[in-house]
Design a protein around this motif. Structure first.
Motif, mmCIF file in Angstrom:
data_model
loop_
_atom_site.group_PDB
_atom_site.id
_atom_site.type_symbol
_atom_site.label_atom_id
_atom_site.label_comp_id
_atom_site.label_asym_id
_atom_site.label_seq_id
_atom_site.Cartn_x
_atom_site.Cartn_y
_atom_site.Cartn_z
ATOM 1 N N ASP A 218 -4.572 1.402 -10.877
ATOM 2 C CA ASP A 218 -4.626 2.234 -9.326
ATOM 3 C C ASP A 218 -4.784 4.333 -10.517
ATOM 4 N N ARG B 29 -0.033 2.171 -11.836
ATOM 5 C CA ARG B 29 -1.147 3.536 -11.406
ATOM 6 C C ARG B 29 -1.015 4.232 -12.288
ATOM 7 N N SER C 36 1.110 -1.045 0.137
ATOM 8 C CA SER C 36 0.374 0.604 0.021
ATOM 9 C C SER C 36 0.892 1.430 0.106
ATOM 10 N N ARG D 193 3.574 1.738 -2.220
ATOM 11 C CA ARG D 193 4.066 1.420 -3.627
ATOM 12 C C ARG D 193 5.692 1.329 -3.539
ATOM 13 N N LYS E 212 -10.316 -0.006 -13.352
ATOM 14 C CA LYS E 212 -10.673 -0.857 -12.338
ATOM 15 C C LYS E 212 -10.790 -1.545 -12.165
#
Lengths: 230, 107
Positions: A99, A76, A14, A16, A94
């Protein structure tokens, strides 16, 4: 697996940051190696190589078999332009577990009503992009058709190690874009990183079809070492 | 959406924190054509709820059964699945590949 090891692994994700979970197959013993700690690990070389490829797998050292669970940060997608295509793009992206963040300084476009499920930043890309920190697990697509908004985003993307850059517009539009970027000091090799016209050629017409073509190109770039024709 | 293997590991953590018995199954090796790549996870709880996959659905049932034993005794196990040609009734991979799956309990 100890629960604290599992939560440490999830915490790295989380934040990254890349990490590798090392499991001794025979004994079941495990350790978590964070990206910053790889150099001091006995399996440093293997860990680096695996991380580069983003591939989990078995390795052997001193007669011991280890399984490396390689965890790269989530991919991302930064979308410049809160436009019609982006509205089609966001939910599909999604679904692919990307992300997604939408950036558009035009407050009439960048509204939560138009983008209910993704973060929308009604700011200029050259302000927001440095805050987001574009890393090698990031794709940037410029979809506004407006050089005032797209160009600063493309400049930021070209200066980063992001794995994909795409820009909407015809070949003619792109020729003018190339000139502007050359004048801004980018080389031909830099500019060749930009996929333009954006997306795989599937003859897309509608915003949703263009979204599919863009996302297909992003996946194709991300998975290029698995492709038969690459 | 829980499509990536790391989201599945987040679910494993959440389930354990809720007090459920949880096991993680991981594909550690594949030969030939295998439906899911090395590193794919299946997470199982003591009530046979599961998330993720280690094959296209061919061997999940068998992995879940073994996982219940792992949750019960805490000993990790290595499972191997191949083409189901030895006996017609054995669980196997119809695609003709072979996979090894490591199953461990979350403690």
């Amino acid at each position: 697996m100890r629960l604290n090891l599992l939560s440490d692994l999830n915490a790295e994700r989380s934040a990254r940051r890349a990490a590798v979970l090392v499991t001794d197959i025979a004994s079941g013993e495990q350790r978590l190696v964070r990206e910053a700690e790889i150099g001091s690990d006995p399996l440093a070389q293997e860990l680096r190589e695996r991380l580069r490829q983003g591939k989990s797998g078995l390795v052997e050292q001193d007669g011991h078999q280890f399984f490396l669970t390689v965890q790269a940060p989530p991919v991302r997608l930064i979308v410049i332009g809160a436009v019609h295509i982006s509205q089609a793009l966001a939910p599909i992206a999604k679904g692919l577990d990307l992300d997604v963040t939408i950036i558009d300084p035009r407050t009439a476009f960048a509204t939560p009503e138009r983008f209910p499920d993704v973060p929308v930043r009604a700011e200029w890309p050259d302000i927001v992009l440095p805050q987001l920190g574009i890393d090698r697990y990031t794709a940037v697509v410029a979809l506004t058709h407006d050089p005032k908004i797209d160009d600063p985003a493309l400049s930021a993307a070209l200066k980063s190690e992001c794995f994909y850059i795409g820009a909407l517009g015809s070949r003619k539009t792109h020729e003018r874009r190339i000139q502007r970027l050359m004048e801004a000091g980018f080389t031909e090799a830099d500019i060749a990183r930009i996929h333009a016209p954006i997306g795989l050629d599937i003859g897309a017409i509608s915003p949703a079809e263009i979204a599919v073509s863009i996302l297909a190109e992003i996946v194709a770039t991300l998975r290029k070492d698995r492709r038969r024709s690459a | 959406m829980q499509a990536t293997d790391t989201d599945i590991l987040k679910a494993a953590e959440d389930w354990r924190r809720e007090g459920r018995g949880v096991a993680i199954a991981t594909v550690v090796e594949t030969w030939g054509s295998a439906p899911r790549p090395v590193g794919s996870h299946l997470v199982i709880d003591e009530d046979t709820n599961f998330l993720g996959s280690v094959s296209g659905g061919c061997v999940e049932g068998s992995v879940i059964t073994e996982a219940l034993d792992v949750i019960a005794d805490g000993k990790p196990r290595m499972l191997e699945f191949g083409v189901a040609d030895e006996t017609a009734w054995q669980v196997g991979l119809s695609c003709g590949g072979r996979i090894r799956v490591y199953v461990e309990r979350v403690d």
